[in-house]
Motif scaffolding. Structure first.
Motif, PDB file in Angstrom:
ATOM      1  N   MET A 192       0.796  -1.162   0.044  1.00 56.17           N
ATOM      2  CA  MET A 192       0.054  -0.025  -0.076  1.00 56.17           C
ATOM      3  C   MET A 192       0.755   1.363   0.139  1.00 56.17           C
ATOM      4  SD  MET A 192      -2.914   1.123   2.838  1.00 56.17           S
ATOM      5  CE  MET A 192      -1.807   1.813   3.876  1.00 56.17           C
ATOM      6  N   ALA A 193       1.922   1.049   0.945  1.00 56.87           N
ATOM      7  CA  ALA A 193       2.839   2.318   0.921  1.00 56.87           C
ATOM      8  C   ALA A 193       3.373   2.589  -0.534  1.00 56.87           C
ATOM      9  CB  ALA A 193       3.618   2.029   1.886  1.00 56.87           C
ATOM     10  N   VAL A 194       4.068   1.702  -1.133  1.00 54.85           N
ATOM     11  CA  VAL A 194       4.514   1.919  -2.579  1.00 54.85           C
ATOM     12  C   VAL A 194       3.545   2.303  -3.474  1.00 54.85           C
ATOM     13  CG1 VAL A 194       5.655   0.645  -4.281  1.00 54.85           C
ATOM     14  CG2 VAL A 194       6.332  -0.064  -1.831  1.00 54.85           C
ATOM     15  N   LEU A 195       2.214   1.829  -3.558  1.00 59.50           N
ATOM     16  CA  LEU A 195       1.357   2.269  -4.658  1.00 59.50           C
ATOM     17  C   LEU A 195       0.570   3.486  -4.250  1.00 59.50           C
ATOM     18  CD1 LEU A 195       0.004  -1.513  -5.429  1.00 59.50           C
ATOM     19  CD2 LEU A 195       1.645  -0.242  -6.777  1.00 59.50           C
ATOM     20  N   GLU A 196       0.577   3.847  -3.153  1.00 55.36           N
ATOM     21  CA  GLU A 196       0.066   5.156  -2.811  1.00 55.36           C
ATOM     22  C   GLU A 196      -1.410   5.279  -3.290  1.00 55.36           C
ATOM     23  OE1 GLU A 196       2.884   8.104  -4.224  1.00 55.36           O
ATOM     24  OE2 GLU A 196       4.078   7.912  -2.322  1.00 55.36           O
ATOM     25  N   PRO A 197      -2.257   4.431  -2.845  1.00 56.02           N
ATOM     26  CA  PRO A 197      -3.559   4.713  -3.196  1.00 56.02           C
ATOM     27  C   PRO A 197      -4.436   5.932  -2.647  1.00 56.02           C
ATOM     28  CG  PRO A 197      -3.500   2.883  -1.653  1.00 56.02           C
ATOM     29  CD  PRO A 197      -1.976   3.433  -1.816  1.00 56.02           C
ATOM     30  N   SER A 198      -5.333   6.169  -3.253  1.00 55.64           N
ATOM     31  CA  SER A 198      -6.343   7.306  -2.812  1.00 55.64           C
ATOM     32  C   SER A 198      -7.278   6.693  -1.712  1.00 55.64           C
ATOM     33  CB  SER A 198      -7.025   7.931  -3.793  1.00 55.64           C
ATOM     34  OG  SER A 198      -6.306   8.355  -4.854  1.00 55.64           O
ATOM     35  N   LEU A 199      -8.060   5.471  -2.090  1.00 57.38           N
ATOM     36  CA  LEU A 199      -8.572   4.735  -1.197  1.00 57.38           C
ATOM     37  C   LEU A 199      -8.158   3.265  -0.774  1.00 57.38           C
ATOM     38  CD1 LEU A 199     -11.332   4.551   0.380  1.00 57.38           C
ATOM     39  CD2 LEU A 199     -12.396   3.496  -1.572  1.00 57.38           C
ATOM     40  N   SER A 200      -7.863   3.137   0.644  1.00 58.35           N
ATOM     41  CA  SER A 200      -7.309   1.760   0.994  1.00 58.35           C
ATOM     42  C   SER A 200      -8.512   0.960   1.725  1.00 58.35           C
ATOM     43  CB  SER A 200      -6.134   1.912   1.932  1.00 58.35           C
ATOM     44  OG  SER A 200      -5.044   2.663   1.276  1.00 58.35           O
ATOM     45  N   ILE A 201      -8.576  -0.292   1.542  1.00 63.24           N
ATOM     46  CA  ILE A 201      -9.662  -1.124   1.964  1.00 63.24           C
ATOM     47  C   ILE A 201      -8.963  -2.224   2.735  1.00 63.24           C
ATOM     48  CG2 ILE A 201     -11.873  -2.490   1.575  1.00 63.24           C
ATOM     49  CD1 ILE A 201     -11.879  -1.175  -1.079  1.00 63.24           C
ATOM     50  N   LEU A 202      -9.004  -2.037   4.093  1.00 67.94           N
ATOM     51  CA  LEU A 202      -8.542  -3.102   4.804  1.00 67.94           C
ATOM     52  C   LEU A 202      -9.364  -3.972   5.335  1.00 67.94           C
ATOM     53  CD1 LEU A 202      -6.286  -0.924   4.728  1.00 67.94           C
ATOM     54  CD2 LEU A 202      -5.714  -1.109   7.256  1.00 67.94           C
ATOM     55  N   ASP A 203      -9.450  -5.269   5.064  1.00 67.71           N
ATOM     56  CA  ASP A 203     -10.225  -6.318   5.087  1.00 67.71           C
ATOM     57  C   ASP A 203      -9.770  -7.424   5.895  1.00 67.71           C
ATOM     58  OD1 ASP A 203     -12.219  -8.164   5.264  1.00 67.71           O
ATOM     59  OD2 ASP A 203     -12.108  -8.948   3.118  1.00 67.71           O
ATOM     60  N   GLU A 204     -10.109  -7.053   7.617  1.00 74.33           N
ATOM     61  CA  GLU A 204      -9.575  -7.775   8.792  1.00 74.33           C
ATOM     62  C   GLU A 204      -8.208  -7.908   8.597  1.00 74.33           C
ATOM     63  OE1 GLU A 204     -12.243 -10.875   9.828  1.00 74.33           O
ATOM     64  OE2 GLU A 204     -14.018 -10.169   8.976  1.00 74.33           O
ATOM     65  N   THR A 205      -7.498  -6.806   8.481  1.00 79.77           N
ATOM     66  CA  THR A 205      -6.204  -7.000   8.674  1.00 79.77           C
ATOM     67  C   THR A 205      -5.586  -7.229  10.041  1.00 79.77           C
ATOM     68  OG1 THR A 205      -5.854  -5.296   6.727  1.00 79.77           O
ATOM     69  CG2 THR A 205      -3.902  -5.441   7.930  1.00 79.77           C
ATOM     70  N   ASP A 206      -6.412  -6.785  10.857  1.00 71.45           N
ATOM     71  CA  ASP A 206      -6.005  -7.218  12.302  1.00 71.45           C
ATOM     72  C   ASP A 206      -6.128  -8.817  12.722  1.00 71.45           C
ATOM     73  OD1 ASP A 206      -8.540  -6.733  11.973  1.00 71.45           O
ATOM     74  OD2 ASP A 206      -8.922  -5.867  14.085  1.00 71.45           O
ATOM     75  N   SER A 207      -6.788  -9.354  11.916  1.00 72.36           N
ATOM     76  CA  SER A 207      -7.098 -10.785  12.137  1.00 72.36           C
ATOM     77  C   SER A 207      -5.905 -11.582  12.291  1.00 72.36           C
ATOM     78  CB  SER A 207      -8.058 -11.495  11.230  1.00 72.36           C
ATOM     79  OG  SER A 207      -8.206 -12.936  11.433  1.00 72.36           O
ATOM     80  N   GLY A 208      -5.815 -12.297  13.239  1.00 77.98           N
ATOM     81  CA  GLY A 208      -4.651 -13.153  13.628  1.00 77.98           C
ATOM     82  C   GLY A 208      -3.408 -12.567  13.982  1.00 77.98           C
ATOM     83  N   LEU A 209      -3.342 -11.115  14.375  1.00 80.08           N
ATOM     84  CA  LEU A 209      -2.125 -10.746  14.742  1.00 80.08           C
ATOM     85  C   LEU A 209      -1.882 -10.497  16.222  1.00 80.08           C
ATOM     86  CD1 LEU A 209      -2.017  -7.576  12.180  1.00 80.08           C
ATOM     87  CD2 LEU A 209      -0.928  -9.661  11.982  1.00 80.08           C
ATOM     88  N   ASP A 210      -0.621 -10.793  16.563  1.00 88.16           N
ATOM     89  CA  ASP A 210      -0.502 -10.606  18.062  1.00 88.16           C
ATOM     90  C   ASP A 210      -0.159  -9.093  18.405  1.00 88.16           C
ATOM     91  OD1 ASP A 210       2.123  -9.683  17.400  1.00 88.16           O
ATOM     92  OD2 ASP A 210       2.786 -11.600  17.773  1.00 88.16           O
ATOM     93  N   VAL A 211      -0.411  -8.644  19.482  1.00 86.68           N
ATOM     94  CA  VAL A 211      -0.032  -7.058  19.906  1.00 86.68           C
ATOM     95  C   VAL A 211       0.894  -6.129  19.261  1.00 86.68           C
ATOM     96  CG1 VAL A 211      -0.001  -5.469  21.841  1.00 86.68           C
ATOM     97  CG2 VAL A 211      -1.462  -7.617  21.981  1.00 86.68           C
ATOM     98  N   ASP A 212       2.131  -6.848  19.391  1.00 86.93           N
ATOM     99  CA  ASP A 212       3.072  -6.293  18.508  1.00 86.93           C
ATOM    100  C   ASP A 212       3.089  -5.875  17.137  1.00 86.93           C
ATOM    101  OD1 ASP A 212       4.475  -5.673  20.907  1.00 86.93           O
ATOM    102  OD2 ASP A 212       5.584  -7.842  20.834  1.00 86.93           O
TER     103      ASP A 212
END
Length: 250
Positions: free
Chosen positions: A159-179
Protein backbone atom coordinates in the motif's frame (compact mmCIF):
# COMPACT_ATOMS: atom_id res chain seq x y z
CA UNK A 1 -14.12 10.69 -2.94
CA UNK A 2 -16.34 7.59 -2.87
CA UNK A 3 -20.13 7.55 -3.11
CA UNK A 4 -22.13 4.33 -3.00
CA UNK A 5 -25.85 4.49 -3.72
CA UNK A 6 -28.33 1.63 -3.25
CA UNK A 7 -25.73 -1.02 -3.97
CA UNK A 8 -27.00 -4.57 -4.44
CA UNK A 9 -24.63 -7.43 -5.18
CA UNK A 10 -24.85 -11.20 -5.46
CA UNK A 11 -22.51 -14.16 -5.56
CA UNK A 12 -23.60 -17.40 -7.21
CA UNK A 13 -27.14 -15.96 -7.50
CA UNK A 14 -27.36 -15.29 -3.75
CA UNK A 15 -27.93 -11.66 -2.85
CA UNK A 16 -25.39 -10.48 -0.26
CA UNK A 17 -25.57 -6.68 -0.41
CA UNK A 18 -29.12 -5.39 -0.26
CA UNK A 19 -28.94 -1.63 -0.63
CA UNK A 20 -25.70 -0.10 0.64
CA UNK A 21 -25.49 3.69 0.89
CA UNK A 22 -22.14 5.13 1.94
CA UNK A 23 -20.13 8.27 1.28
CA UNK A 24 -16.43 8.58 2.12
CA UNK A 25 -14.78 11.97 1.86
CA UNK A 26 -11.11 12.76 1.28
CA UNK A 27 -9.01 12.21 4.38
CA UNK A 28 -11.67 10.17 6.18
CA UNK A 29 -11.29 6.75 7.78
CA UNK A 30 -14.49 4.70 7.98
CA UNK A 31 -14.78 1.43 9.90
CA UNK A 32 -17.35 -1.22 9.01
CA UNK A 33 -18.29 -3.71 11.72
CA UNK A 34 -20.91 -6.43 11.80
CA UNK A 35 -21.55 -10.10 12.49
CA UNK A 36 -20.12 -12.83 10.30
CA UNK A 37 -21.88 -13.16 6.97
CA UNK A 38 -23.22 -9.61 7.02
CA UNK A 39 -21.54 -8.69 3.73
CA UNK A 40 -18.51 -6.72 4.95
CA UNK A 41 -15.89 -8.50 2.84
CA UNK A 42 -18.29 -8.62 -0.11
CA UNK A 43 -18.40 -4.83 -0.09
CA UNK A 44 -14.62 -4.65 -0.36
CA UNK A 45 -14.50 -7.18 -3.19
CA UNK A 46 -17.22 -5.37 -5.11
CA UNK A 47 -15.31 -2.10 -4.86
CA UNK A 48 -12.16 -3.61 -6.38
CA UNK A 49 -14.11 -5.47 -9.07
CA UNK A 50 -13.79 -9.12 -8.07
CA UNK A 51 -15.62 -10.90 -10.92
CA UNK A 52 -17.18 -13.45 -8.54
CA UNK A 53 -19.51 -10.74 -7.31
CA UNK A 54 -22.26 -9.40 -9.56
CA UNK A 55 -23.64 -5.92 -9.01
CA UNK A 56 -27.36 -6.13 -9.73
CA UNK A 57 -28.43 -2.61 -8.79
CA UNK A 58 -27.02 0.71 -7.65
CA UNK A 59 -24.12 3.00 -8.50
CA UNK A 60 -20.60 3.72 -7.24
CA UNK A 61 -18.74 6.93 -8.02
CA UNK A 62 -15.02 7.22 -7.26
CA UNK A 63 -13.30 10.57 -7.70
CA UNK A 64 -16.05 11.57 -10.11
CA UNK A 65 -15.81 8.42 -12.24
CA UNK A 66 -18.26 5.56 -12.64
CA UNK A 67 -16.37 2.86 -10.76
CA UNK A 68 -18.53 0.03 -12.03
CA UNK A 69 -17.53 0.86 -15.62
CA UNK A 70 -13.84 0.34 -14.83
CA UNK A 71 -11.96 -2.96 -15.11
CA UNK A 72 -10.41 -4.26 -11.86
CA UNK A 73 -6.88 -3.30 -12.93
CA UNK A 74 -8.04 0.21 -13.85
CA UNK A 75 -9.68 0.61 -10.44
CA UNK A 76 -6.32 -0.22 -8.92
CA UNK A 77 -4.50 2.29 -11.12
CA UNK A 78 -7.10 4.93 -10.25
CA UNK A 79 -6.20 4.50 -6.60
CA UNK A 80 -8.16 1.70 -4.92
CA UNK A 81 -6.22 -0.85 -2.88
CA UNK A 82 -7.49 -3.93 -1.05
CA UNK A 83 -5.55 -5.57 1.77
CA UNK A 84 -6.74 -9.17 1.93
CA UNK A 85 -7.80 -11.16 4.99
CA UNK A 86 -5.49 -13.99 3.97
CA UNK A 87 -2.81 -12.82 1.49
CA UNK A 88 -1.79 -15.62 -0.87
CA UNK A 89 1.67 -16.87 -1.78
CA UNK A 90 3.03 -16.36 -5.30
CA UNK A 91 6.03 -18.72 -5.48
CA UNK A 92 8.70 -17.89 -8.02
CA UNK A 93 7.81 -14.20 -8.26
CA UNK A 94 10.08 -12.07 -6.09
CA UNK A 95 8.67 -9.17 -4.13
CA UNK A 96 10.97 -6.81 -6.02
CA UNK A 97 9.75 -7.93 -9.44
CA UNK A 98 6.15 -8.05 -8.28
CA UNK A 99 6.20 -4.48 -6.98
CA UNK A 100 8.15 -3.15 -9.95
CA UNK A 101 5.56 -4.59 -12.33
CA UNK A 102 2.75 -3.02 -10.26
CA UNK A 103 4.42 0.39 -10.07
CA UNK A 104 5.24 0.53 -13.77
CA UNK A 105 1.77 -0.70 -14.79
CA UNK A 106 0.28 2.22 -12.86
CA UNK A 107 2.74 4.64 -14.45
CA UNK A 108 1.89 3.30 -17.92
CA UNK A 109 -1.82 3.81 -17.20
CA UNK A 110 -1.12 7.52 -16.70
CA UNK A 111 1.21 7.76 -19.70
CA UNK A 112 4.42 7.91 -17.68
CA UNK A 113 7.73 6.23 -18.42
CA UNK A 114 8.82 3.23 -16.30
CA UNK A 115 10.62 4.10 -13.09
CA UNK A 116 14.39 3.72 -13.30
CA UNK A 117 15.97 0.85 -11.38
CA UNK A 118 17.80 3.17 -8.99
CA UNK A 119 14.70 5.23 -8.21
CA UNK A 120 12.65 2.09 -7.71
CA UNK A 121 15.13 0.54 -5.27
CA UNK A 122 15.27 3.82 -3.36
CA UNK A 123 11.47 3.80 -3.17
CA UNK A 124 11.46 0.25 -1.80
CA UNK A 125 14.01 1.14 0.87
CA UNK A 126 11.97 4.11 2.03
CA UNK A 127 8.69 2.21 2.18
CA UNK A 128 10.14 -0.88 3.88
CA UNK A 129 11.09 1.25 6.85
CA UNK A 130 7.44 2.12 7.46
CA UNK A 131 6.54 -1.45 8.48
CA UNK A 132 9.96 -2.77 9.45
CA UNK A 133 10.20 -5.23 6.55
CA UNK A 134 13.76 -6.57 6.18
CA UNK A 135 15.59 -6.29 2.85
CA UNK A 136 15.85 -10.07 2.41
CA UNK A 137 12.08 -10.30 1.95
CA UNK A 138 12.45 -8.47 -1.36
CA UNK A 139 14.22 -11.41 -3.02
CA UNK A 140 11.75 -14.02 -1.78
CA UNK A 141 8.58 -15.09 -3.53
CA UNK A 142 5.55 -12.96 -2.70
CA UNK A 143 4.48 -14.03 0.82
CA UNK A 144 6.41 -17.28 0.37
CA UNK A 145 7.28 -18.60 3.82
CA UNK A 146 6.02 -15.40 5.46
CA UNK A 147 4.38 -15.63 8.87
CA UNK A 148 0.86 -14.26 9.30
CA UNK A 149 2.21 -11.01 10.72
CA UNK A 150 4.77 -10.67 7.94
CA UNK A 151 2.08 -11.13 5.31
CA UNK A 152 -0.02 -8.39 6.86
CA UNK A 153 2.98 -6.06 7.10
CA UNK A 154 3.73 -6.86 3.48
CA UNK A 155 0.23 -5.73 2.55
CA UNK A 156 0.80 -2.36 4.22
CA UNK A 157 4.20 -2.14 2.50
CA UNK A 158 2.53 -2.68 -0.87
CA UNK A 159 0.00 0.00 0.00
CA UNK A 160 2.84 2.38 0.86
CA UNK A 161 4.55 1.76 -2.48
CA UNK A 162 1.38 2.13 -4.59
CA UNK A 163 0.08 5.19 -2.68
CA UNK A 164 -3.66 4.56 -3.23
CA UNK A 165 -6.31 7.21 -2.72
CA UNK A 166 -8.66 4.71 -1.05
CA UNK A 167 -7.32 1.80 0.98
CA UNK A 168 -9.63 -1.05 1.94
CA UNK A 169 -8.34 -3.08 4.88
CA UNK A 170 -10.29 -6.33 5.14
CA UNK A 171 -9.70 -7.66 8.66
CA UNK A 172 -6.00 -6.85 8.46
CA UNK A 173 -5.89 -7.22 12.25
CA UNK A 174 -7.13 -10.82 12.16
CA UNK A 175 -4.63 -13.24 13.68
CA UNK A 176 -2.10 -10.59 14.67
CA UNK A 177 -0.49 -10.43 18.09
CA UNK A 178 -0.27 -7.09 19.89
CA UNK A 179 3.19 -6.19 18.58
CA UNK A 180 2.38 -7.07 14.96
CA UNK A 181 -0.91 -5.16 15.16
CA UNK A 182 0.88 -2.07 16.44
CA UNK A 183 3.44 -2.23 13.61
CA UNK A 184 0.73 -2.63 10.97
CA UNK A 185 -1.47 0.10 12.44
CA UNK A 186 1.44 2.52 12.91
CA UNK A 187 2.47 1.91 9.31
CA UNK A 188 -1.04 2.60 8.11
CA UNK A 189 -1.34 5.76 10.22
CA UNK A 190 1.97 7.08 8.90
CA UNK A 191 0.53 6.94 5.37
CA UNK A 192 -2.61 8.92 6.16
CA UNK A 193 -2.92 12.30 4.45
CA UNK A 194 -5.72 14.85 4.00
CA UNK A 195 -6.18 13.49 0.46
CA UNK A 196 -6.27 9.74 1.21
CA UNK A 197 -9.12 7.75 2.72
CA UNK A 198 -9.72 4.27 4.06
CA UNK A 199 -12.46 1.73 4.59
CA UNK A 200 -11.50 -0.63 7.40
CA UNK A 201 -13.36 -3.89 8.00
CA UNK A 202 -12.82 -5.28 11.48
CA UNK A 203 -14.39 -7.21 14.35
CA UNK A 204 -12.14 -5.83 17.04
CA UNK A 205 -12.12 -2.77 19.26
CA UNK A 206 -8.32 -2.87 19.44
CA UNK A 207 -8.09 -1.75 15.81
CA UNK A 208 -10.24 1.25 16.70
CA UNK A 209 -7.78 2.14 19.46
CA UNK A 210 -4.96 2.43 16.95
CA UNK A 211 -6.75 3.95 13.96
CA UNK A 212 -9.14 6.43 15.64
CA UNK A 213 -11.59 6.38 12.71
CA UNK A 214 -13.84 9.28 11.81
CA UNK A 215 -16.94 7.10 11.37
CA UNK A 216 -18.11 3.63 12.39
CA UNK A 217 -20.84 1.77 10.49
CA UNK A 218 -22.69 -1.40 11.38
CA UNK A 219 -23.51 -3.72 8.49
CA UNK A 220 -26.16 -6.38 9.03
CA UNK A 221 -27.93 -8.58 6.51
CA UNK A 222 -26.48 -6.68 3.58
CA UNK A 223 -27.34 -3.17 4.77
CA UNK A 224 -25.76 -0.44 6.86
CA UNK A 225 -28.19 -0.21 9.75
CA UNK A 226 -26.39 2.19 12.05
CA UNK A 227 -23.62 4.79 11.78
CA UNK A 228 -21.79 6.84 14.34
CA UNK A 229 -18.43 7.91 15.68
CA UNK A 230 -15.70 6.01 17.49
CA UNK A 231 -18.00 5.69 20.51
CA UNK A 232 -20.28 3.39 18.53
CA UNK A 233 -17.40 0.96 18.03
CA UNK A 234 -16.67 0.89 21.75
CA UNK A 235 -20.34 0.34 22.52
CA UNK A 236 -20.38 -2.65 20.17
CA UNK A 237 -17.32 -4.06 21.92
CA UNK A 238 -19.12 -3.78 25.25
CA UNK A 239 -22.63 -4.84 24.26
CA UNK A 240 -22.25 -6.86 21.05
CA UNK A 241 -24.71 -6.53 18.17
CA UNK A 242 -27.92 -7.85 19.73
CA UNK A 243 -29.00 -4.45 21.00
CA UNK A 244 -28.75 -3.07 17.47
CA UNK A 245 -30.87 -5.95 16.17
CA UNK A 246 -33.49 -5.13 18.77
CA UNK A 247 -33.29 -1.43 17.93
CA UNK A 248 -33.97 -2.01 14.23
CA UNK A 249 -36.40 -4.86 14.82
CA UNK A 250 -34.23 -7.44 13.05
Amino acid sequence: MLEIKNLHASVESKEILKGIDLTIGAGEVHVVMGPNGAGKSTLGHVLVGNPRFEVTEGAITFKGKDLLALAPEDRSHEGIFLSFQAPIEIPGVSMTNFMRAAVNAKRAYFGQDPMSASDFLKLLREKRKIVGLDAHFMSRGVNEGFSGGERKRNEIFQMAVLEPSLSILDETDSGLDVDALRIVADGFNSLRTPETSALVITHYQRMLDYLKPDFVHVLMNGRIVKSGTLDLGYEIEERGFDWIKEEIGA
